[in-house]
Design a protein around this motif. Structure first.
Motif, short mmCIF file in Angstrom:
data_model
loop_
_atom_site.label_atom_id
_atom_site.label_comp_id
_atom_site.label_asym_id
_atom_site.label_seq_id
_atom_site.Cartn_x
_atom_site.Cartn_y
_atom_site.Cartn_z
N THR A 52 8.04 -6.75 7.57
CA THR A 52 7.36 -5.75 6.75
C THR A 52 8.31 -4.61 6.49
OG1 THR A 52 5.30 -6.34 7.92
CG2 THR A 52 5.26 -4.36 6.57
N ALA A 53 8.26 -4.07 5.28
CA ALA A 53 9.16 -2.97 4.90
C ALA A 53 8.39 -1.68 4.71
CB ALA A 53 9.90 -3.32 3.61
N THR A 54 9.05 -0.57 5.04
CA THR A 54 8.57 0.75 4.64
C THR A 54 9.63 1.39 3.76
OG1 THR A 54 9.50 1.93 6.56
CG2 THR A 54 7.27 1.05 6.77
N TRP A 55 9.20 1.98 2.68
CA TRP A 55 10.09 2.55 1.65
C TRP A 55 9.65 4.01 1.45
CZ3 TRP A 55 11.09 4.78 -3.00
CH2 TRP A 55 12.19 4.34 -3.76
N ILE A 56 10.43 4.94 2.01
CA ILE A 56 10.07 6.36 1.93
C ILE A 56 10.77 6.99 0.74
CG2 ILE A 56 10.05 8.57 3.12
CD1 ILE A 56 10.18 7.09 5.76
N ILE A 96 0.85 -1.18 0.00
CA ILE A 96 0.00 0.00 0.00
C ILE A 96 0.89 1.23 0.00
CG2 ILE A 96 -0.17 0.17 2.52
CD1 ILE A 96 -3.09 0.99 2.15
N ILE A 97 0.42 2.32 -0.61
CA ILE A 97 1.15 3.59 -0.60
C ILE A 97 0.38 4.60 0.25
CG2 ILE A 97 1.99 5.53 -1.98
CD1 ILE A 97 2.30 3.63 -4.33
N ILE A 98 1.07 5.17 1.22
CA ILE A 98 0.50 6.27 2.00
C ILE A 98 0.97 7.56 1.34
CG2 ILE A 98 0.34 7.39 4.24
CD1 ILE A 98 0.98 4.73 5.53
N LYS A 99 0.08 8.24 0.66
CA LYS A 99 0.45 9.46 -0.05
C LYS A 99 0.77 10.58 0.94
CE LYS A 99 0.42 10.00 -3.80
NZ LYS A 99 1.53 9.81 -4.78
N GLY A 100 1.90 11.26 0.71
CA GLY A 100 2.27 12.40 1.53
C GLY A 100 2.48 12.05 2.99
N MET A 126 6.01 7.08 -7.21
CA MET A 126 5.82 7.75 -5.93
C MET A 126 6.29 9.19 -5.99
SD MET A 126 7.25 4.62 -3.52
CE MET A 126 6.90 5.44 -1.96
N ASP A 127 5.58 10.04 -5.29
CA ASP A 127 6.00 11.42 -5.11
C ASP A 127 6.88 11.52 -3.87
OD1 ASP A 127 4.58 12.53 -7.31
OD2 ASP A 127 2.72 12.43 -6.13
N GLN A 128 7.64 12.59 -3.81
CA GLN A 128 8.47 12.83 -2.63
C GLN A 128 7.61 12.82 -1.37
OE1 GLN A 128 11.72 15.98 -2.53
NE2 GLN A 128 10.13 16.96 -1.32
N GLY A 129 8.02 12.04 -0.38
CA GLY A 129 7.28 11.97 0.88
C GLY A 129 6.27 10.86 0.97
N ASP A 130 6.00 10.17 -0.14
CA ASP A 130 5.10 9.01 -0.09
C ASP A 130 5.79 7.86 0.64
OD1 ASP A 130 3.31 10.45 -1.57
OD2 ASP A 130 3.58 9.31 -3.43
N ILE A 131 5.00 7.04 1.31
CA ILE A 131 5.53 5.88 2.04
C ILE A 131 4.90 4.62 1.48
CG2 ILE A 131 5.80 4.75 4.27
CD1 ILE A 131 5.47 7.47 5.61
N LEU A 132 5.72 3.73 0.98
CA LEU A 132 5.28 2.42 0.51
C LEU A 132 5.49 1.41 1.64
CD1 LEU A 132 4.52 0.36 -1.80
CD2 LEU A 132 7.00 0.23 -2.25
N ILE A 133 4.46 0.66 1.98
CA ILE A 133 4.56 -0.42 2.95
C ILE A 133 4.29 -1.72 2.22
CG2 ILE A 133 3.69 -1.37 5.12
CD1 ILE A 133 2.75 1.38 5.92
N GLN A 136 10.97 12.42 -6.02
CA GLN A 136 10.05 11.78 -6.95
C GLN A 136 10.69 10.54 -7.56
OE1 GLN A 136 9.13 13.69 -10.74
NE2 GLN A 136 6.96 13.28 -10.40
N VAL A 137 9.91 9.46 -7.64
CA VAL A 137 10.42 8.19 -8.13
C VAL A 137 9.53 7.68 -9.25
CG1 VAL A 137 10.95 5.80 -7.49
CG2 VAL A 137 11.32 7.63 -5.83
N ASN A 138 10.15 7.36 -10.40
CA ASN A 138 9.39 6.82 -11.52
C ASN A 138 10.27 5.86 -12.32
OD1 ASN A 138 11.10 8.50 -13.03
ND2 ASN A 138 9.58 10.15 -13.12
#
Length: 252
Positions: free
Chosen positions: A142-146, A27-31, A201-208, A150-152
């Motif tokens: 579980t991983a968190t990827w901050i 899941i991505i937590i935006k911002g 992902m945009d800067q500051g988004d958190i991928l779990i 900007q990532v593409n």
């Protein structure tokens, strides 16, 4: 003067987000992090690595060997949370603590952190499952990827196979595409990698994401960096096998 410390755990995820995580494995937590926090942490890590008196724990190394000083901003900074207060607090972000507790059903503890630089033209990591490298029982890794910017697809974002965490632990072998991926890792076998999708992902988004989710990254084909701060967690009642990761960090 009395200083109050807030220990109350937040519950940032909706029921829909939790259901999506169970279905897709991520899941991505935006911002999830503000621009100010991202810029400050990036500058802090840069100051550590650019110092004329860089501490040993921060020096670029492969394995246990220090390598050329020119690699200050290419080799990842491994486990900074064990030595640096700012990195520790980034591991313990309230939004991360709360999300992990919702997804795992109880408090999580931190076990590993990595600040990745990924300079232009640097390769990615072949498709793998994190559990292959970090065994724990019962498995709650579980991983968190901050995203520190900007990532593409251009600068080497992550690619994932949604739902692949349901396949269980898979065998890994030698990396096949050495033009695209680092040679020192292993690659998951007998999986249709054409099902991978990019995680933009945009800067500051958190991928779990789940430790069994198949994921990879590609070569950075841009003139931009792809910095990220990645932490791994397990539930407080799980046990980890690797000796170098046995120290559990409370998120409270």
């Amino acid at each position: 003067m009395t200083v109050q410390v807030q220990f109350e755990r937040t519950t940032p995820l909706t029921e829909e987000q939790i259901a999506q995580y169970k279905e897709d494995g991520f899941i991505i937590i935006k911002g999830g992090c503000s621009d100010d926090l991202i810029h400050t942490f990036n500058a802090h890590i840069h100051a550590i690595r650019s110092s004329d008196e860089m501490p040993d724990w921060a020096k670029p190394k492969k394995g246990k060997e220090f390598i050329d000083d020119n690699d200050r901003f290419s080799v990842r900074l491994f486990n900074p949370h064990l030595h640096d207060g700012f990195s520790l607090q980034m591991m313990k972000l309230p939004i991360v603590r709360g999300s992990l507790a919702q997804l795992l059903g109880d408090e999580a503890t931190g076990v590993q952190s990595m600040y990745f630089y990924k300079e232009p033209n640097s390769p990615g990591q072949a498709a793998h499952q994190d559990y292959y490298y970090i065994r724990n029982e019962p498995n709650s890794l579980t991983a968190t990827w901050i995203a520190m910017e900007q990532v593409n697809e251009e600068n080497g974002c992550l690619w994932v196979i949604p739902g692949s965490h349901k396949l269980g632990v898979l065998s890994h072998g030698a990396v096949k595409n050495l033009q695209e991926h680092e040679a020192w890792t292993d690659e998951v076998e007998d999986v249709d990698l054409s099902k991978e999708i990019p995680v933009i992902m945009d800067q500051g988004d958190i991928l779990i994401f789940d430790s069994l989710l198949i994921h990879s990254s590609t070569r950075n084909r841009s003139n931009r960096w792809r910095r990220s701060y990645v932490c791994h967690y397990i539930r407080h009642d799980s046990k980890i096998e690797r000796e170098d990761l046995k120290r559990k960090i409370s998120l409270v």
